[in-house]
Design a protein around this motif. Structure first.
Motif, PDB file in Angstrom:
ATOM      1  N   GLN A 223       0.838  -1.193   0.000  1.00 24.18           N
ATOM      2  CA  GLN A 223       0.000   0.000   0.000  1.00 24.18           C
ATOM      3  C   GLN A 223       0.882   1.255   0.000  1.00 24.18           C
ATOM      4  N   ASN A 224       0.247   2.413  -0.101  1.00 24.48           N
ATOM      5  CA  ASN A 224       0.986   3.675  -0.218  1.00 24.48           C
ATOM      6  C   ASN A 224       1.397   4.269   1.116  1.00 24.48           C
ATOM      7  N   PHE A 225       0.604   4.046   2.154  1.00 23.88           N
ATOM      8  CA  PHE A 225       0.919   4.579   3.482  1.00 23.88           C
ATOM      9  C   PHE A 225       0.759   3.489   4.533  1.00 23.88           C
ATOM     10  N   GLY A 226       1.505   3.639   5.625  1.00 22.54           N
ATOM     11  CA  GLY A 226       1.322   2.790   6.795  1.00 22.54           C
ATOM     12  C   GLY A 226       0.769   3.635   7.934  1.00 22.54           C
ATOM     13  N   LEU A 227      -0.314   3.182   8.536  1.00 24.51           N
ATOM     14  CA  LEU A 227      -0.970   3.937   9.603  1.00 24.51           C
ATOM     15  C   LEU A 227      -0.412   3.552  10.974  1.00 24.51           C
ATOM     16  N   ILE A 261       7.591   2.433   2.966  1.00 27.15           N
ATOM     17  CA  ILE A 261       6.241   2.994   2.971  1.00 27.15           C
ATOM     18  C   ILE A 261       6.175   4.246   3.834  1.00 27.15           C
ATOM     19  N   PRO A 262       5.779   5.393   3.294  1.00 23.90           N
ATOM     20  CA  PRO A 262       5.549   6.591   4.127  1.00 23.90           C
ATOM     21  C   PRO A 262       4.464   6.320   5.164  1.00 23.90           C
ATOM     22  N   VAL A 263       4.478   7.085   6.247  1.00 17.08           N
ATOM     23  CA  VAL A 263       3.572   6.814   7.360  1.00 17.08           C
ATOM     24  C   VAL A 263       2.576   7.948   7.568  1.00 17.08           C
ATOM     25  N   ILE A 264       1.458   7.563   8.168  1.00 19.48           N
ATOM     26  CA  ILE A 264       0.472   8.514   8.686  1.00 19.48           C
ATOM     27  C   ILE A 264       0.420   8.292  10.188  1.00 19.48           C
ATOM     28  N   ILE A 265       0.624   9.349  10.966  1.00 19.89           N
ATOM     29  CA  ILE A 265       0.739   9.198  12.414  1.00 19.89           C
ATOM     30  C   ILE A 265      -0.030  10.308  13.128  1.00 19.89           C
ATOM     31  N   TRP A 266      -0.480  10.011  14.322  1.00 19.32           N
ATOM     32  CA  TRP A 266      -1.164  10.976  15.188  1.00 19.32           C
ATOM     33  C   TRP A 266      -0.263  12.177  15.436  1.00 19.32           C
ATOM     34  N   SER A 267      -0.803  13.364  15.311  1.00 18.01           N
ATOM     35  CA  SER A 267      -0.004  14.592  15.409  1.00 18.01           C
ATOM     36  C   SER A 267       0.653  14.780  16.773  1.00 18.01           C
ATOM     37  N   LYS A 268       0.052  14.199  17.825  1.00 18.92           N
ATOM     38  CA  LYS A 268       0.603  14.378  19.174  1.00 18.92           C
ATOM     39  C   LYS A 268       1.536  13.240  19.588  1.00 18.92           C
ATOM     40  N   ALA A 269       1.711  12.254  18.736  1.00 15.74           N
ATOM     41  CA  ALA A 269       2.597  11.134  19.061  1.00 15.74           C
ATOM     42  C   ALA A 269       4.040  11.612  19.175  1.00 15.74           C
ATOM     43  N   ALA A 270       4.801  10.953  20.048  1.00 12.17           N
ATOM     44  CA  ALA A 270       6.202  11.343  20.225  1.00 12.17           C
ATOM     45  C   ALA A 270       6.989  11.209  18.927  1.00 12.17           C
ATOM     46  N   LEU A 271       6.628  10.226  18.112  1.00 16.76           N
ATOM     47  CA  LEU A 271       7.371   9.972  16.877  1.00 16.76           C
ATOM     48  C   LEU A 271       6.976  10.928  15.751  1.00 16.76           C
ATOM     49  N   ALA A 272       5.919  11.722  15.951  1.00 16.62           N
ATOM     50  CA  ALA A 272       5.469  12.651  14.900  1.00 16.62           C
ATOM     51  C   ALA A 272       6.564  13.654  14.531  1.00 16.62           C
TER      52      ALA A 272
END
Length: 332
Positions: A223-227, A261-272
């Protein structure tokens, strides 16, 4: 002088020990010797016998320089006794490599937190996920010098995903029993899930795609993104598992990135912060934003993210961040 990496085996084949196994393999390139502890003793007597007799062979070597302990090892009794013996070796340095802070996972478990903080303060060096985790530990009075990892390396045997058409698809891998947000998420673009215990109730555009070993899984991620998301809600990462993302580096991020794969992540996550600084994905406040985000992201913008991820994937596969830790250890 010998260097050791001390680890406990973990039951199951679905990625629970992948991060620890990779660190063992990457550290072997720097001549670290793997030593396995078995915390899964059948009763109190066998635990005592194992701790005070079987583990003796480790301490028979007087020439130990560094011991990297991969935390957690699920037996405080064994860990306490192991560390107590290690403290008697004046020339030996104890480094605790944190995979999980269990008291953070358990929503403020007071006794567990007290034990972990005490253990971390016995170490000569701590290896922590990110600056947020470092700050939290300092607030809890952990005084030990710390090295910030950045992100976990990932030994990925599958060729990097490079030439995949941009179809605005998403994948999500993990222990799906705790990802109950999947039952509430409705979106027009396709989301493919991988892992055990998929919720029975979900929308038709969420497609369950099976359960695979860590070695097999990357070949199925096309897929294009990993959530990267956790908890019961779609508006925010909530609950114990969602809250944990404020402090940890989810290992699935390394899975996605090492696969290309590029990622989609929660904006407040430490890894953001890491994701944005390295331009390897996008952040969202809510999963309700996914459809609009994908509709508005051009193929040209996506290919920029993709190119950055492929470059970073090579680093993760080579053990770049593990090597950087070893370099910093030599300077402390």
């Amino acid at each position: 002088m010998a260097n050791y990496v001390v680890t406990s085996g973990e039951p199951g084949k679905m990625g629970g020990s992948k991060a620890k196994e990779d660190i063992i393999n990457f550290l072997a390139r720097d001549n670290y010797i793997s030593f396995m502890i078995n915390p899964y003793q059948t009763n109190k007597f066998s635990r005592i016998w194992y701790t005070h007799f079987r583990l003796k062979k480790f301490f028979s070597n007087d020439e130990i320089n560094n011991v990297i302990l991969q935390h957690p090892i699920p037996s405080p009794y064994i860990v306490d006794n192991f560390v107590k013996r290690l403290e008697k070796k004046e020339k030996t340095k104890l480094i605790i490599w944190i995979h999980d802070v269990q008291s953070l996972q358990r929503n403020g478990d007071g006794k567990k937190q007290e034990w972990e903080i005490k253990l971390f303060n016995k170490a000569d060096v701590l290896i922590v996920h990110n600056k947020r985790m470092q700050t939290w530990l300092r607030e809890k009075k952990v005084l030990t010098p710390m090295i910030v990892l950045g992100i976990f390396d990932y030994d990925n045997p599958v060729p990097i995903q490079e030439n995949v058409p941009y179809e605005k698809t998403i994948c999500f891998a993990g222990a799906l029993f705790k990802s109950t947000f999947l039952s509430k998420l409705k979106m027009k673009h396709q989301l493919y899930t991988f892992g055990p215990d998929m919720p029975k109730v979900h929308s038709s555009n969420i497609i369950y795609s099976g359960q695979f070993t860590p070695e097999e899984l990357p070949s199925h991620l096309t897929q294009n993104f990993g959530l990267i998301w956790d908890g019961p809600e779609i508006q925010t990462c909530a609950g114990t598992f969602g809250h944990y993302q404020l402090f940890n580096n989810p290992h699935k991020a390394s899975l996605y990135i090492s696969t290309g794969i590029p990622v989609i992540i929660w904006s407040k996550a430490a890894l953001a912060d890491f994701v944005l600084e390295n331009k390897i994905g996008v952040v969202v406040d809510s999963l309700e934003e996914l459809d609009d985000l994908l509709d508005n992201l051009s193929e040209e913008d996506y290919l920029v993210l993709k190119d950055n991820v492929v470059k970073l994937a090579e680093k993760l596969r080579s053990g770049y961040f593990t090597k950087n830790v070893i370099k910093q250890l030599a300077e402390i």
